[in-house]
Design a protein around this motif. Structure first.
Motif, PDB file in Angstrom:
ATOM      1  N   ALA A 323     -19.164  95.727  26.351  1.00  0.00           N
ATOM      2  CA  ALA A 323     -19.913  94.502  26.039  1.00  0.00           C
ATOM      3  C   ALA A 323     -19.561  93.984  24.655  1.00  0.00           C
ATOM      4  CB  ALA A 323     -21.411  94.757  26.137  1.00  0.00           C
ATOM      5  N   VAL A 324     -19.280  94.896  23.743  1.00  0.00           N
ATOM      6  CA  VAL A 324     -18.961  94.519  22.362  1.00  0.00           C
ATOM      7  C   VAL A 324     -17.524  94.040  22.228  1.00  0.00           C
ATOM      8  CG1 VAL A 324     -18.808  95.359  19.984  1.00  0.00           C
ATOM      9  CG2 VAL A 324     -20.668  96.138  21.467  1.00  0.00           C
ATOM     10  N   ILE A 325     -16.615  94.648  22.974  1.00  0.00           N
ATOM     11  CA  ILE A 325     -15.197  94.333  22.772  1.00  0.00           C
ATOM     12  C   ILE A 325     -14.682  93.220  23.691  1.00  0.00           C
ATOM     13  CG2 ILE A 325     -14.715  96.677  21.971  1.00  0.00           C
ATOM     14  CD1 ILE A 325     -13.355  97.175  24.720  1.00  0.00           C
ATOM     15  N   LEU A 326     -15.429  92.874  24.749  1.00  0.00           N
ATOM     16  CA  LEU A 326     -14.949  91.851  25.673  1.00  0.00           C
ATOM     17  C   LEU A 326     -14.986  90.468  25.009  1.00  0.00           C
ATOM     18  CD1 LEU A 326     -16.437  92.621  29.212  1.00  0.00           C
ATOM     19  CD2 LEU A 326     -14.029  92.650  28.532  1.00  0.00           C
ATOM     20  N   PRO A 327     -13.869  89.792  24.877  1.00  0.00           N
ATOM     21  CA  PRO A 327     -13.897  88.448  24.302  1.00  0.00           C
ATOM     22  C   PRO A 327     -14.638  87.485  25.225  1.00  0.00           C
ATOM     23  CG  PRO A 327     -11.724  88.956  25.190  1.00  0.00           C
ATOM     24  CD  PRO A 327     -12.509  90.220  25.258  1.00  0.00           C
ATOM     25  N   GLY A 328     -15.554  86.730  24.667  1.00  0.00           N
ATOM     26  CA  GLY A 328     -16.301  85.750  25.450  1.00  0.00           C
ATOM     27  C   GLY A 328     -17.618  86.251  26.012  1.00  0.00           C
ATOM     28  N   ASN A 329     -17.829  87.557  26.011  1.00  0.00           N
ATOM     29  CA  ASN A 329     -19.117  88.067  26.488  1.00  0.00           C
ATOM     30  C   ASN A 329     -20.200  87.835  25.446  1.00  0.00           C
ATOM     31  OD1 ASN A 329     -21.127  89.704  27.971  1.00  0.00           O
ATOM     32  ND2 ASN A 329     -20.846  91.100  26.250  1.00  0.00           N
ATOM     33  N   LYS A 330     -21.381  87.425  25.915  1.00  0.00           N
ATOM     34  CA  LYS A 330     -22.498  87.203  24.998  1.00  0.00           C
ATOM     35  C   LYS A 330     -23.734  88.028  25.366  1.00  0.00           C
ATOM     36  CE  LYS A 330     -21.101  82.464  23.868  1.00  0.00           C
ATOM     37  NZ  LYS A 330     -21.496  81.017  23.896  1.00  0.00           N
ATOM     38  N   MET A 331     -23.674  88.761  26.486  1.00  0.00           N
ATOM     39  CA  MET A 331     -24.872  89.491  26.903  1.00  0.00           C
ATOM     40  C   MET A 331     -24.901  90.904  26.346  1.00  0.00           C
ATOM     41  SD  MET A 331     -26.681  90.117  30.616  1.00  0.00           S
ATOM     42  CE  MET A 331     -25.839  91.608  31.118  1.00  0.00           C
ATOM     43  N   LEU A 332     -26.038  91.268  25.797  1.00  0.00           N
ATOM     44  CA  LEU A 332     -26.293  92.604  25.294  1.00  0.00           C
ATOM     45  C   LEU A 332     -26.925  93.436  26.408  1.00  0.00           C
ATOM     46  CD1 LEU A 332     -26.555  94.698  23.006  1.00  0.00           C
ATOM     47  CD2 LEU A 332     -28.768  93.667  22.452  1.00  0.00           C
ATOM     48  N   PRO A 333     -26.212  94.406  26.973  1.00  0.00           N
ATOM     49  CA  PRO A 333     -26.791  95.223  28.044  1.00  0.00           C
ATOM     50  C   PRO A 333     -28.005  95.994  27.539  1.00  0.00           C
ATOM     51  CG  PRO A 333     -24.412  95.539  27.900  1.00  0.00           C
ATOM     52  CD  PRO A 333     -24.833  94.784  26.667  1.00  0.00           C
ATOM     53  N   PHE A 334     -29.036  96.018  28.334  1.00  0.00           N
ATOM     54  CA  PHE A 334     -30.232  96.765  27.951  1.00  0.00           C
ATOM     55  C   PHE A 334     -31.088  97.085  29.173  1.00  0.00           C
ATOM     56  CE2 PHE A 334     -34.761  96.628  26.420  1.00  0.00           C
ATOM     57  CZ  PHE A 334     -34.765  97.931  25.966  1.00  0.00           C
ATOM     58  N   GLY A 335     -31.795  96.061  29.689  1.00  0.00           N
ATOM     59  CA  GLY A 335     -32.818  96.294  30.703  1.00  0.00           C
ATOM     60  C   GLY A 335     -32.311  96.891  31.996  1.00  0.00           C
ATOM     61  N   ASP A 336     -31.073  96.596  32.376  1.00  0.00           N
ATOM     62  CA  ASP A 336     -30.547  97.068  33.656  1.00  0.00           C
ATOM     63  C   ASP A 336     -29.587  98.238  33.534  1.00  0.00           C
ATOM     64  OD1 ASP A 336     -31.904  95.555  35.541  1.00  0.00           O
ATOM     65  OD2 ASP A 336     -30.530  93.860  35.402  1.00  0.00           O
ATOM     66  N   LEU A 337     -29.469  98.828  32.358  1.00  0.00           N
ATOM     67  CA  LEU A 337     -28.547  99.955  32.220  1.00  0.00           C
ATOM     68  C   LEU A 337     -28.951 101.126  33.119  1.00  0.00           C
ATOM     69  CD1 LEU A 337     -27.879  99.959  28.368  1.00  0.00           C
ATOM     70  CD2 LEU A 337     -26.221  99.467  30.166  1.00  0.00           C
ATOM     71  N   ALA A 338     -30.242 101.330  33.277  1.00  0.00           N
ATOM     72  CA  ALA A 338     -30.712 102.454  34.087  1.00  0.00           C
ATOM     73  C   ALA A 338     -30.474 102.237  35.576  1.00  0.00           C
ATOM     74  CB  ALA A 338     -32.198 102.708  33.830  1.00  0.00           C
ATOM     75  N   THR A 339     -30.134 101.007  35.962  1.00  0.00           N
ATOM     76  CA  THR A 339     -29.917 100.721  37.382  1.00  0.00           C
ATOM     77  C   THR A 339     -28.436 100.747  37.770  1.00  0.00           C
ATOM     78  OG1 THR A 339     -29.914  98.328  36.972  1.00  0.00           O
ATOM     79  CG2 THR A 339     -32.011  99.331  37.535  1.00  0.00           C
ATOM     80  N   ILE A 340     -27.561 101.122  36.854  1.00  0.00           N
ATOM     81  CA  ILE A 340     -26.132 101.181  37.177  1.00  0.00           C
ATOM     82  C   ILE A 340     -25.857 102.116  38.365  1.00  0.00           C
ATOM     83  CG2 ILE A 340     -23.843 101.836  36.320  1.00  0.00           C
ATOM     84  CD1 ILE A 340     -24.644 100.765  33.593  1.00  0.00           C
ATOM     85  N   PRO A 341     -26.559 103.261  38.506  1.00  0.00           N
ATOM     86  CA  PRO A 341     -26.322 104.081  39.707  1.00  0.00           C
ATOM     87  C   PRO A 341     -26.555 103.334  41.015  1.00  0.00           C
ATOM     88  CG  PRO A 341     -27.496 105.367  38.064  1.00  0.00           C
ATOM     89  CD  PRO A 341     -27.456 103.957  37.553  1.00  0.00           C
ATOM     90  N   PHE A 342     -27.447 102.324  41.018  1.00  0.00           N
ATOM     91  CA  PHE A 342     -27.643 101.499  42.207  1.00  0.00           C
ATOM     92  C   PHE A 342     -26.388 100.683  42.498  1.00  0.00           C
ATOM     93  CE2 PHE A 342     -31.879 102.519  40.985  1.00  0.00           C
ATOM     94  CZ  PHE A 342     -32.700 102.369  42.095  1.00  0.00           C
TER      95      PHE A 342
END
Length: 422
Positions: A323-342
């Motif tokens: 999220a930090v290194i992707l050029p053009g990305n503006k979203m800070l991952p947070f609320g849905d990190l725990a749902t990545i296994p889904f």
């Protein structure tokens, strides 16, 4: 419509531990199961969902706290906040399109089932929010109720088709007899991730690398057991979050508990579901000949598999990093990190539990999700307008579950195209 929506919201507020047993009991009666057996199965399934929700809640609370600590520790500066799926789901059910969509979603599923366009009876009512959110976002973009509902139903039809097509894969890999996973976000990320994972499996060198719970246990003994893998991954995540050794170990024990307890909770749920599934097959054969019926349920049933949850947990710090290194990305991952296994449930099954292939495909999935979520942030923020739970979080809000969902994103632009066309 207001009365319908209020009633539906009341039932939703009771949670799956009430909704699912009631639905199962009614369905069992329709399929000809004796009342006593139907009631016992329904309550057993309810108990199973209590256990599943407790374990998912443990995962979300412990991992969510660690994720927040990682964000604070590394001082990530991104302007769009990932508010998570609960906010998006609440906003969807509160939207103007929700009452009509609830009726249409049920009707479309029944029509498809009767005409043999799907084998799935989707009783995962809570996850209707995915289809409603697609329609709600389209309504924000177009103001056209019927076009918006149409694209939401297009998403439903696709999810039912996809879940039906890959139900045998899910049943074999996760041991979920008679079940299809109809969670909209899981299907959306699988649509991206499964082709990517297939391509990765064809890369010379990588195609011969097999890292699965079985191979890890074979080579490392006790350290390859699911709960020990959870312990180790949890400790590493805790240290990345800046926890002291004691707190990192506590997180490790919590994630070890998830890997140990989730399969047992799913087993209880399946004990109740099997008689209903068998009755459904008998009913289908009596009415339609040689047909099967699958019960559509939440992808939470898949996250307890050690290969799936291990890949999902490994992707948490990876997602924060990209999220930090992707050029053009503006979203800070947070609320849905725990749902990545889904999100990687289908991908993990398609790669037969190969954690390396799943993580590599998952990295590209989450990168694509970040770009979509960034693009979708204005509409997503408008969808959340008025929700007290997100006030003060930032001027721009999105999520992986809805904002980074390629099916909802495509539905939004399809609605714009149709609205301009007609």
């Amino acid at each position: 419509m207001d009365g319908l929506l209020n009633g539906f919201n009341y039932v939703l507020g009771l949670g799956p531990t009430v909704i699912i047993p009631i639905a199962i009991f009614l369905i069992a009666m329709i399929f000809g199961v004796k009342p006593a057996k139907a009631f016992k199965s329904a309550i057993t399934i309810g108990i199973g969902f209590v256990g599943v929700n407790l374990v998912v809640g443990l995962l979300s609370s412990e991992l969510g706290t660690a994720a927040q600590q990682m964000v604070d520790r590394f001082g990530f500066q991104l302007t769009v906040i990932d508010v998570g799926w609960p906010a998006a789901a609440s906003a969807a059910f509160a939207s103007p399109v929700a009452p009509l969509m609830i009726v249409l979603i049920l009707a479309v599923n029944l029509i498809m089932l009767v005409f043999n366009w799907t084998r799935i009876l989707n009783i995962d009512i809570w996850n209707f929010h995915h289809f409603i959110a697609a329609a709600a976002l389209a309504y924000i973009g177009t103001g056209n109720l019927w076009v918006s509902c149409f694209v939401g139903l297009v998403m439903e039809v696709y999810v039912l088709w996809f879940s039906d097509k890959f139900a045998p894969l899910i049943q074999e890999f996760y041991g979920l007899e008679g079940v299809a996973l109809t969670t909209g976000s899981s299907v959306a990320y699988a649509t991206i991730g499964m082709p990517i994972a297939w391509l990765i499996s064809k890369i010379p060198g990588l195609n011969k690398v097999e890292i699965s719970p079985d191979t890890i246990q074979e080579k490392f003994g006790i350290f390859g057991e699911p709960m020990i893998m959870g312990l180790i991954i949890g400790i590493v995540l805790g240290l990345l979050a800046g926890y002291d050794p004691g707190m990192a170990f506590k997180l490790g024990v919590s994630l070890a508990a998830v890997l140990l307890l989730m399969p047992r909770m799913v087993k209880i749920l399946m004990e109740g579901l099997i008689p209903i599934s068998e009755a459904a097959q008998e009913f289908a054969q009596r009415k339609w000949g040689d047909r099967e019926i699958f019960i559509g349920l939440d992808a939470a049933l898949a996250i307890g598999h050690p290969a799936n949850i291990s890949a999902g947990l490994i992707l948490v710090p990876i997602t924060l990093f990209i999220a930090v290194i992707l050029p053009g990305n503006k979203m800070l991952p947070f609320g849905d990190l725990a749902t990545i296994p889904f999100y990687v449930a289908y991908v993990s099954a398609s790669r037969k539990g190969n954690i390396l292939h799943t993580v590599l495909a998952g990295t590209l999935m989450m990168a694509i999700g970040l770009y979509i979520a960034t693009n979708f942030a204005p509409a997503h923020t408008e969808l959340l307008a008025g929700l007290d739970s997100v006030k003060g979080l930032g001027s721009q809000m999105s999520s992986f579950d809805t904002g980074g969902n390629i099916l909802k994103w495509l539905a939004y632009y399809l609605a714009e195209f149709l609205n301009n066309l007609f």
